[in-house]
Design an enzyme around this catalytic site. Sequence first.
Site, PDB file in Angstrom:
ATOM      1  N   SER A 689     -14.572 -10.233  13.283  1.00 55.96           N
ATOM      2  CA  SER A 689     -15.168  -8.712  14.027  1.00 55.96           C
ATOM      3  C   SER A 689     -16.256  -8.767  14.962  1.00 55.96           C
ATOM      4  O   SER A 689     -16.561  -7.455  15.396  1.00 55.96           O
ATOM      5  CB  SER A 689     -14.964  -7.782  13.192  1.00 55.96           C
ATOM      6  OG  SER A 689     -16.038  -8.364  12.212  1.00 55.96           O
ATOM      7  N   LYS A 732     -15.969   0.287   7.446  1.00 61.10           N
ATOM      8  CA  LYS A 732     -17.024  -0.165   8.646  1.00 61.10           C
ATOM      9  C   LYS A 732     -17.134   2.191   9.177  1.00 61.10           C
ATOM     10  O   LYS A 732     -18.856   1.607   9.914  1.00 61.10           O
ATOM     11  CB  LYS A 732     -16.680  -0.363   9.896  1.00 61.10           C
ATOM     12  CG  LYS A 732     -16.058  -2.002   9.334  1.00 61.10           C
ATOM     13  CD  LYS A 732     -16.024  -3.079  10.951  1.00 61.10           C
ATOM     14  CE  LYS A 732     -15.518  -4.457   9.584  1.00 61.10           C
ATOM     15  NZ  LYS A 732     -14.329  -4.879  10.751  1.00 61.10           N
TER      16      LYS A 732
END
Length: 814
Positions: A689, A732
């Site tokens: 990611s 996140k």
Amino acid sequence: MINLTNKFRQDGPAPGVTLLPLLPLRDIVVFPYMVAPLFVGRSKSVKALADAMNNEKNVFLATQKKIGDENPDINDISLIGTIGKVLQLLRLPDGTVKALVEGKSRARIKRFVHQEDFFQVEIEPIAEDFIEDAECQALGRAIVSAFHEYADVAKNISKELLNTISAITSLSQLSDTVSAHFSFKIEDKQLLLETDSLNERLTLLLSLIKMEIDAYQMDQRIKNRVKEQMEKTQKSYYLNEQMRAIKKEMGADEDAGDELKELESHIQQKKMSKEATEKALHEFKKLKMMAPMSAEATVVRNYIDWMISLPWYDQTEVQEDQFEAEKILNEDHYGLEKPKERILEYLAVQSLVKKVRGPILCFVGPPGVGKTSLAKSIARATGRKYIRLSLGGVRDEAEIRGHRRTYIGAMPGKIIQSLKKVGVNNPVFCLDEVDKMSMDFRGDPSAALLEVLDPEQNSSFNDHYLDVDYDLSDILFVTTANTLPDIPLPLQDRMEIIRLSGYTEYEKYRIARGFLIAKQIQQNGLEGKTVEFTKNAILSLIQRYTREAGVRNLEREIASICRKIARDLVKNKSTDAVTVNSRSVQKYLGPPRHRHGLIEEKDQIGLVTGLAWTQVGGELLCIETLIMPGKGEQIVTGKLGDVMKESAQAAVSFVRSRAEHLMIDRDFHKQFDIHIHIPEGAIPKDGPSAGISMCTSIVSALTRRAVDRHIAMTGEITLRGRILPVGGIKEKILAAHRGGIKTIILPKENEKDLKDIPESIARQMKFILVDHMDEVLTHALILKPGTPLFNGNDMVFDIISQPSGGIHQNHPLV
């Protein structure tokens, strides 16, 4: 001033009395003429001995009334004691003192003199009755004779001591010496010390010796009787075995005895499955044919006891009132809407259908978000009993399914043991830390759980020890885990996964205000005291002293503050109200441990803020890139995993393929070394990611264009620059919000995950959804006015089949 009579005084000693330090004794009475070793550990007593060593080595020895009292009061000390002399003093390594003292004479405490470090007493010697008439002489001879009689019985008196006792001419010394060598009760010894009259003292001592002799003789008679009984029992067993063999040879049936009849009655009365009843009766028939003391009989008896002690059909009534259940769930936990909704759905179905299989839920989330405590709350809301089994570190398949009875010490598995302990077959069963199991040569416990947690199979769970089917379908199983990938896929398939993500700052504030503060005030004894935490104090704890997804560390910090408040209140004997604000938080806990909401002061070249997912929630990830003259080496540091290194290589390859469009020298990879570093190098990092973050950092370093410090990003990059979706979006975004970043670049395909973001958070954020790396660079890099980022108008937007997601300021959650 208090009296004892006249208790403490602070002036000098009265005329005719002596002032000595007091040494309270706990489990001994020191008589005159007695030499005794004393182990002294209390600070006051050690100081009293030190004072005695500085003052002719004399000390007053008095026995305290309560042996267990560590800090006796003047009312707890006997008034009559012995003046003693310290013969030897030895300090031991552990801080205690070993003293050898000799009793000199009786004395009585007249007054306690005030002294901070230890007790000092004014004492008055007791004038003893030394008249030795004919009766006293007769009592003395009787005592010596009784002592010899006791020595003959007890066999633990040396001849030297007998000779010493016989040689004593003073009757007073005789009584004190003999008293010191008997283990009389402390009360009796103190009474002997306090008796002034010689005649009465000798009479009391003689009666105590006679009682000691009688008690010793009775003890010997009891031991002899027990020994004879054991021999008789062995003889009886031998004869019974002979009779059993004779009856077996004659073919006569043997009476099972009362115990076996009672066991058979329990088997017949116990409500078990048909298979279990037949198995138990079959084992009972074998037991009747076995010798009672044989090892095999013990194994069979234990098996039958397990069978009849299990709750085969015993159940608690399930609470079906949804309103009451919802009220209980909300009382115990703030938020956690998904698991609460699932439990209420189960209760609704339960009220409509008589028989419904217990759901098998798996709560997955970072530590401290309330997974285990939620399972306990579910039990309270549904009216079921609660049992918890921790699976962390379990590596033996037999822990779940039990051992076969062929092994010595075999037992059922933990599932069956827990059900016996809880006493019903429909509890809420919490299998904690299901992701922490491991495996070795003894088997895989996660494979054994497949049958336990399969709704289609657990109605006939077969434990190796019981060897009969047991119905687990009425149990409401709740498993907890921190990470889903650590759970084998077949086991995941059998459970209903409910993710519990980290709490927002607002949720943490509400939890602290509504639950944690009240709990810690009660646990730290501050109930009834006015202790208040301001909003700024709680937010300071959340933002600057903890960095976690849950609230476990937050509770620890609140507990630490409560303990310090309790100490201050006790120390200052204060009853004033205490208000904890952000300034007093620093006073109690020291300087802040974390930075909060601090974005870089200026935009920098090669520095990008990425987003990472960890087991404890989301984290901000700084990615740095430096370009140096060299031979084209690519250096990646920061303890990165293979997947992350491959993402960095893909990012470099993409930049090389777009070098002309980005107005970068096509041979940069030959002329310059590229060093990509992710700080906090001691922490392992992996995953795809960070691909777009590393690519942006590389382009920024090569083009010398700064990156907007207000933007964070996450997404996987392909060689063609396409942006692929990643996981952990909610965690996140919460990490970015916690760090003060309001703009986030996300893959377009992650748009579906934005619905999980709390509305209060989403309202403050701006999400940029992208399909290609060129879009990321357009939003992230800061360009000077009139300076293009790409060469001409050949941006990749023209070749993408679908248009960009753009800046989603009008997203329904924004």
